[in-house]
Design a protein around this motif. Structure first.
Motif, short mmCIF file in Angstrom:
data_model
loop_
_atom_site.label_atom_id
_atom_site.label_comp_id
_atom_site.label_asym_id
_atom_site.label_seq_id
_atom_site.Cartn_x
_atom_site.Cartn_y
_atom_site.Cartn_z
N LYS A 67 27.88 19.62 -68.61
CA LYS A 67 28.63 19.71 -69.89
C LYS A 67 29.92 20.48 -69.53
CE LYS A 67 24.92 19.79 -73.35
NZ LYS A 67 24.12 20.67 -74.27
N LEU A 68 29.76 21.19 -68.41
CA LEU A 68 31.11 21.96 -67.92
C LEU A 68 32.19 20.87 -67.40
CD1 LEU A 68 29.57 25.14 -66.40
CD2 LEU A 68 31.18 25.27 -68.61
N LEU A 69 31.62 20.03 -66.60
CA LEU A 69 32.39 18.95 -65.93
C LEU A 69 32.49 17.82 -67.21
CD1 LEU A 69 30.98 18.90 -62.49
CD2 LEU A 69 32.93 20.26 -63.28
N GLY A 70 32.10 17.62 -68.23
CA GLY A 70 32.30 16.54 -69.01
C GLY A 70 31.53 15.36 -68.90
N GLN A 71 30.30 15.57 -68.17
CA GLN A 71 29.21 14.52 -67.86
C GLN A 71 28.20 14.54 -68.99
OE1 GLN A 71 28.22 15.04 -63.73
NE2 GLN A 71 30.26 15.73 -63.22
N GLN A 72 27.58 13.30 -68.88
CA GLN A 72 26.49 13.01 -69.78
C GLN A 72 25.51 11.78 -69.02
OE1 GLN A 72 24.52 15.00 -72.35
NE2 GLN A 72 23.35 13.94 -70.79
N PRO A 73 24.79 12.25 -67.85
CA PRO A 73 24.10 11.31 -67.19
C PRO A 73 22.84 10.90 -68.39
CG PRO A 73 23.47 13.17 -66.14
CD PRO A 73 24.89 13.45 -67.23
N LYS A 74 22.36 9.58 -67.91
CA LYS A 74 21.06 9.48 -68.51
C LYS A 74 19.69 9.81 -67.66
CE LYS A 74 22.18 5.65 -71.69
NZ LYS A 74 21.88 4.01 -72.03
N TYR A 75 18.95 10.00 -68.29
CA TYR A 75 17.75 10.44 -67.60
C TYR A 75 16.38 9.36 -67.55
CZ TYR A 75 19.95 15.04 -67.66
OH TYR A 75 20.44 16.14 -67.58
N VAL A 76 15.49 9.55 -66.35
CA VAL A 76 14.40 8.85 -66.57
C VAL A 76 13.35 9.84 -66.37
CG1 VAL A 76 12.77 7.29 -65.32
CG2 VAL A 76 15.21 6.49 -65.85
N ILE A 77 12.16 10.12 -66.90
CA ILE A 77 11.31 10.92 -66.69
C ILE A 77 9.98 10.48 -66.23
CG2 ILE A 77 9.82 12.90 -67.80
CD1 ILE A 77 12.09 13.33 -69.82
N LEU A 78 9.38 10.78 -65.19
CA LEU A 78 8.25 10.47 -64.35
C LEU A 78 7.27 11.74 -64.40
CD1 LEU A 78 9.49 8.71 -61.18
CD2 LEU A 78 9.20 7.87 -63.53
N SER A 79 6.10 11.23 -65.25
CA SER A 79 4.97 12.47 -65.32
C SER A 79 4.09 12.18 -64.13
CB SER A 79 4.62 12.48 -66.77
OG SER A 79 3.41 13.30 -66.77
N GLN A 80 3.74 13.23 -63.26
CA GLN A 80 2.77 12.82 -62.42
C GLN A 80 1.22 12.59 -63.01
OE1 GLN A 80 3.26 16.39 -59.99
NE2 GLN A 80 1.18 17.16 -60.58
N SER A 81 0.60 11.84 -62.46
CA SER A 81 -0.87 11.58 -62.88
C SER A 81 -1.65 13.13 -62.61
CB SER A 81 -1.52 10.42 -62.41
OG SER A 81 -1.79 10.60 -60.90
N MET A 82 -2.71 12.83 -63.22
CA MET A 82 -3.64 13.80 -63.03
C MET A 82 -4.63 14.20 -61.77
SD MET A 82 -5.34 13.90 -67.09
CE MET A 82 -6.47 15.13 -66.79
N LYS A 83 -4.46 13.02 -61.09
CA LYS A 83 -5.10 12.58 -59.52
C LYS A 83 -4.31 13.63 -58.75
CE LYS A 83 -4.84 8.42 -58.82
NZ LYS A 83 -5.10 7.06 -58.02
N ARG A 84 -4.70 14.82 -58.21
CA ARG A 84 -3.97 15.67 -57.15
C ARG A 84 -4.77 16.34 -56.10
NH1 ARG A 84 -1.04 19.16 -62.39
NH2 ARG A 84 -0.63 17.15 -63.55
#
Length: 332
Positions: free
Chosen positions: A154-171
Motif C-alpha cells: 500500500k505504501l508503494l501504491g501496489q495491489q498484487p493478486k494472491y494464490v493461497i496454497l494450504s499444505q496437506s495434513m501429511k507431514r
C-alpha cells in the motif's frame, strides 16, 4: 523464470506488539506495558525485521504472491488451492489481535491453472471453494504475514493478486524430504511459464519446543492442554534454518559457534544449503516446526532457478516457546 523473489515470514501474532512504542493501536501498547525487557527487545526486533523483509519484497513489484500456509483449510492428503476470488479475515489468537485484519484479491484463474499443472505432473492437489460467492476465510497463519506485506504494498501504491496454497495434513519425515520437494520443483516449472512477476511467500515459524517461556504471562505461553514438549534441539533447529537461508559454511553445522551476521544480501549457494535443511528435517520430530514443509517447498523452487539468488536474514528471534525468522531471497 518469472519468479522474482521469495520470503519467509513469521505468523506469530505477538510480533504485532513489537510496534507498541510507535503504534497507534492502543491494544499493542497495553500488552507491551510491563513485559520483561528481554521480551520487549525480542518483539521490537521481530516487528522491525518482518517489516524490512516486506519492504524488500514490495520493491520487487510482484504481480502475484503465492502464499504457502500450514494453518489454512487443510485437506488430508492433497495440497489445497483456494479458488475464491477474494479472501479476508483477522489475526484472532487467544481472544486477542483481532483488530489486525486483511482483505485481499485472489487470482482464481491462476489457481485453477496451478491445479491443472499439478494434476498433469501427478501431484495430489484439490481446489477449495469455501463459500460460494463469498470471501475465503483467513486466520492468523495467513493474516499475520499478509498484513505485513499489504502494509508495504500500500505504501508503494501496489495491489498484487494472491494464490493461497494450504499444505496437506501429511507431514511425516518421508513426505518432507520427497513430496514437499517435488511440489516445490513442480511449482518452479509452473512459474517458469507464467507471464507475471511472482513472489513465493512462506508463512511459517521455527521450533515450538524452546525451553524458555513466560509461564506468568499466559498470552505468550502455550496452552497447557497441548502438552507442548521442550527440547534443547529447538535452538539447534532454528540455527539450522538460518544456516540454510544463508548457505553457511558446512563446518559450522555440528558446532555451537554463532553463525556469521550478514547485514546485506549475499549469494545463496545451492551446494551448501541442502545439508543445513537436511539437518533441520532430522531435528523436526523433536523441534516441531510448523514452517518446515514450507521451507522444503521453497527449497525445491529455488533449486530449479537458473539465475543468481541472493538471500538475507533480517532477524531470527525466540521471544517465547517458538522461534520466528524473516528471510528474503531475491533473483537477479
Amino acid at each position: 523464470m518469472v519468479l522474482v523473489g521469495a520470503v519467509v515470514l513469521p505468523h506469530g501474532t505477538m510480533s504485532f506488539d513489537g510496534q507498541a512504542a510507535e503504534s497507534s493501536v492502543e491494544s499493542c501498547r497495553e500488552r507491551y506495558k510491563g513485559l520483561p525487557k528481554h521480551l520487549q527487545v525480542q518483539l521490537s526486533g521481530l516487528f522491525d525485521a518482518t517489516t524490512k523483509a516486506c519492504e524488500k519484497i514490495a520493491e520487487l513489484k510482484p504481480d502475484i504472491v503465492i502464499l504457502h500456509t500450514p494453518h489454512g483449510i487443510s485437506l488430508s492428503k492433497s495440497v489445497g488451492v483456494y479458488m475464491d476470488s477474494a479472501a479476508k479475515g483477522n489475526a484472532l489468537w487467544n481472544e486477542k489481535w483481532d483488530e489486525f485484519k486483511v482483505e485481499i484479491p485472489l487470482d482464481s484463474a491462476l489457481a485453477l491453472k496451478i491445479i491443472q499443472h499439478f494434476e498433469d505432473e501427478g501431484i495430489d492437489a484439490q481446489g477449495i471453494n469455501s463459500f460460494t460467492r463469498t470471501e475465503a476465510p483467513l486466520r492468523w497463519g495467513e493474516v499475520v504475514p499478509l498484513w505485513y506485506l499489504e502494509q508495504q504494498f500500500k505504501l508503494l501504491g501496489q495491489q498484487p493478486k494472491y494464490v493461497i496454497l494450504s499444505q496437506s495434513m501429511k507431514r511425516s519425515r518421508e513426505h518432507l524430504s520427497q513430496d514437499k520437494m517435488a511440489i516445490g520443483k513442480s511449482l518452479a516449472r509452473f512459474m517458469n511459464e507464467v507471464d507475471a512477476r511472482i513472489v513465493f511467500a512462506v508463512s511459517g515459524d521455527l521450533s515450538h519446543a524452546h525451553t524458555h517461556n513466560y509461564t506468568d504471562i499466559p498470552l505468550y505461553s502455550p496452552d497447557p492442554r497441548w502438552n507442548m514438549p521442550k527440547s534443547d534441539k529447538a535452538v539447534v533447529f532454528d540455527r539450522a534454518i538460518e544456516g540454510w537461508a544463508t548457505s553457511s559454511d558446512l563446518s559450522l553445522i555440528g558446532s555451537d559457534t554463532q553463525l556469521p551476521s550478514y547485514d546485506k544480501a549475499r549469494v545463496w549457494d545451492i551446494t551448501l544449503a541442502p545439508a543445513w535443511l537436511d539437518r533441520a528435517i532430522e531435528l523436526q520430530p523433536e523441534a516441531i516446526s510448523c514452517g518446515i514443509c514450507g521451507f522444503v517447498v521453497l527449497h525445491g523452487i529455488l533449486s530449479q532457478c537458473d539465475k543468481e539468488i541472493h538471500s538475507q536474514v533480517f532477524g531470527r528471534f525466540a521471544p517465547t516457546y517458538y522461534g520466528m525468522i524473516a528471510i528474503v531471497f531475491s533473483l537477479c
